[in-house]
Design a protein around this motif. Structure first.
Motif, short mmCIF file in Angstrom:
data_model
loop_
_atom_site.label_atom_id
_atom_site.label_comp_id
_atom_site.label_asym_id
_atom_site.label_seq_id
_atom_site.Cartn_x
_atom_site.Cartn_y
_atom_site.Cartn_z
N LEU A 170 0.77 -1.64 -0.22
CA LEU A 170 0.41 -0.37 0.19
C LEU A 170 0.94 1.23 0.11
CD1 LEU A 170 -3.09 -0.71 2.50
CD2 LEU A 170 -2.70 -0.88 -0.15
N GLN A 171 1.99 1.23 0.08
CA GLN A 171 2.51 2.24 -0.46
C GLN A 171 2.66 3.24 -1.79
OE1 GLN A 171 5.02 3.34 2.56
NE2 GLN A 171 4.14 1.81 3.85
N PRO A 172 3.24 4.24 -1.22
CA PRO A 172 3.05 4.94 -2.99
C PRO A 172 4.39 4.88 -3.13
CG PRO A 172 3.38 6.64 -0.83
CD PRO A 172 3.35 5.13 -0.16
N SER A 173 5.23 4.35 -2.78
CA SER A 173 6.44 3.16 -3.86
C SER A 173 6.75 2.16 -4.00
CB SER A 173 7.56 4.50 -4.59
OG SER A 173 7.20 5.45 -4.58
N PRO A 174 5.79 1.18 -3.72
CA PRO A 174 6.24 -0.21 -3.04
C PRO A 174 7.31 -0.75 -3.89
CG PRO A 174 4.21 -0.25 -4.48
CD PRO A 174 4.35 1.16 -4.48
N ARG A 175 8.03 -1.65 -2.35
CA ARG A 175 9.52 -2.22 -3.19
C ARG A 175 9.36 -3.43 -3.68
NH1 ARG A 175 12.48 2.29 -0.64
NH2 ARG A 175 14.71 0.94 -0.33
N PHE A 176 10.56 -4.09 -4.01
CA PHE A 176 10.76 -5.32 -4.31
C PHE A 176 11.77 -5.50 -4.14
CE2 PHE A 176 9.49 -9.27 -6.13
CZ PHE A 176 8.74 -9.70 -4.72
N GLY A 177 12.94 -6.64 -3.88
CA GLY A 177 14.18 -7.73 -4.00
C GLY A 177 14.00 -9.23 -3.49
N PHE A 178 15.57 -9.50 -3.57
CA PHE A 178 15.56 -10.44 -2.54
C PHE A 178 14.94 -11.12 -1.70
CE2 PHE A 178 18.64 -9.10 -0.07
CZ PHE A 178 19.06 -10.19 0.43
N ALA A 179 14.62 -9.85 -0.64
CA ALA A 179 14.70 -10.29 0.70
C ALA A 179 12.71 -10.19 1.00
CB ALA A 179 14.72 -9.26 1.60
N PRO A 180 12.24 -9.44 0.21
CA PRO A 180 10.88 -9.32 -0.06
C PRO A 180 9.82 -10.45 -1.14
CG PRO A 180 11.83 -7.17 -0.21
CD PRO A 180 13.21 -8.20 0.15
N ALA A 181 10.67 -11.30 -1.81
CA ALA A 181 10.05 -11.89 -2.18
C ALA A 181 9.89 -13.26 -1.98
CB ALA A 181 11.80 -12.68 -3.66
N LEU A 182 11.60 -13.43 -0.55
CA LEU A 182 12.25 -14.23 0.42
C LEU A 182 10.40 -14.78 1.06
CD1 LEU A 182 15.59 -14.85 0.80
CD2 LEU A 182 14.03 -16.13 -0.50
N SER A 183 10.20 -13.27 1.40
CA SER A 183 9.62 -12.79 2.86
C SER A 183 7.69 -13.82 1.74
CB SER A 183 9.44 -11.78 3.16
OG SER A 183 8.14 -11.24 4.16
N VAL A 184 7.71 -13.05 0.68
CA VAL A 184 6.23 -13.36 0.35
C VAL A 184 6.37 -14.70 0.68
CG1 VAL A 184 4.96 -13.03 -1.64
CG2 VAL A 184 6.04 -11.50 -0.32
N THR A 185 7.52 -15.75 0.03
CA THR A 185 6.90 -17.05 -0.07
C THR A 185 7.07 -17.72 0.49
OG1 THR A 185 8.58 -16.98 -2.23
CG2 THR A 185 8.71 -19.04 -1.34
N ALA A 186 7.81 -17.15 1.50
CA ALA A 186 7.76 -17.80 3.17
C ALA A 186 6.45 -18.04 3.48
CB ALA A 186 9.00 -16.77 4.39
#
Length: 265
Positions: free
Chosen positions: A56-72
């Motif tokens: 919901l942030q104005p500029s959502p962030r993404f990378g290797f760690a957020p990908a792992l977080s969503v996967t978990a």
């Protein structure tokens, strides 16, 4: 580390979720069943709220760690559903430890702001890829449980201390099949619509190479099971190989770019 980029609310949610995950992970053998279950449900809910806040942030962030977080989080969601169907499924402490690690990594390395100006379909494309990650991760968890069940059988331990081996095997390959379908859709979209999604033509890079290698590995696994009856440790080894290749495709390449080289991508 980029902890300063996280908002105070995100830091509070993340820290609380990590602590809630750590309780059943560290005290699995000493906690009563209701307390461990409540802690895991609380951690899962806080983790989901943290992911929702990020989107919901104005500029959502993404990378290797957020990908792992969503996967978990997706794996834990699958586990929560399966526990209702198969109460004897036991992987709580390991998944709780995975959840705590994933949350802390995402706080430490929140990634880079997403640039979605090229196409509004980019978030959907990323969602397909992460869903494939989650399904293959669930398959790996079930494969590990399957290996443990095989060991129990060889040691003549209590056969009722977990899910039956054949049930675990069937569930494992269902997750592999579903993950393969989503991975195929992700790769097809990336190849055919790369310019629209990313603003550039599709190219051979580390992510593309490892993604295709993982696709061929999973295809070989499914074909081998269907045509040659692959099962047991041989099938599990192929599954692990495909999962490692897939992990290297996005998470591995982004880790090198973001952490090792410190590049903004």
């Amino acid at each position: 580390m980029i902890l300063t980029s996280a908002s105070p609310v995100a830091l509070l949610l993340g820290a609380t979720a990590a602590i809630a995950y750590a309780i059943p992970a560290a005290f699995a053998s000493r906690l009563p069943e209701p307390a461990a279950k409540a802690a895991l449900w609380l951690a899962w809910a806080l983790h989901g709220a943290l992911l929702g806040l990020g989107m919901l942030q104005p500029s959502p962030r993404f990378g290797f760690a957020p990908a792992l977080s969503v996967t978990a989080w997706l794996v834990l969601t699958v586990y929560a559903v399966e526990r209702q169907l198969f109460p004897q499924l036991r992987a709580r402490w390991a998944l709780a430890a995975l959840g705590a690690l994933a949350v802390l990594l995402a706080l430490a390395f929140p990634g880079q702001p997403l640039h979605i100006s090229a196409s509004g379909w980019l978030p959907l494309h990323l969602a397909l890829g992460i869903a494939a990650y989650g399904l293959f991760a669930a398959a790996v968890v079930h494969a590990a449980l399957m290996t443990r069940a095989e060991k129990r059988l060889r040691l003549a331990e209590d056969p009722h201390s977990g899910l039956p081996l054949l049930t675990l095997e069937r569930l494992t390959f269902r997750f592999v099949t579903a993950g393969f379908v989503l991975l195929s859709a992700t790769l097809v979209a990336g190849v055919l619509f790369s310019e629209a999604l990313y603003g550039r033509a599709w190219r051979w890079d580390h992510k593309a190479v490892f993604s295709l290698l993982s696709w061929f590995t999973f295809a070989a696994l499914l074909l081998g099971r269907r045509r040659f009856g692959w099962r047991g440790r041989s099938a599990v080894r192929v599954l692990y190989a495909g999962a490692v290749l897939l992990l290297l495709a996005y998470v591995g390449s982004r880790f090198v770019l973001e952490v090792v080289f410190g590049r903004v991508v």
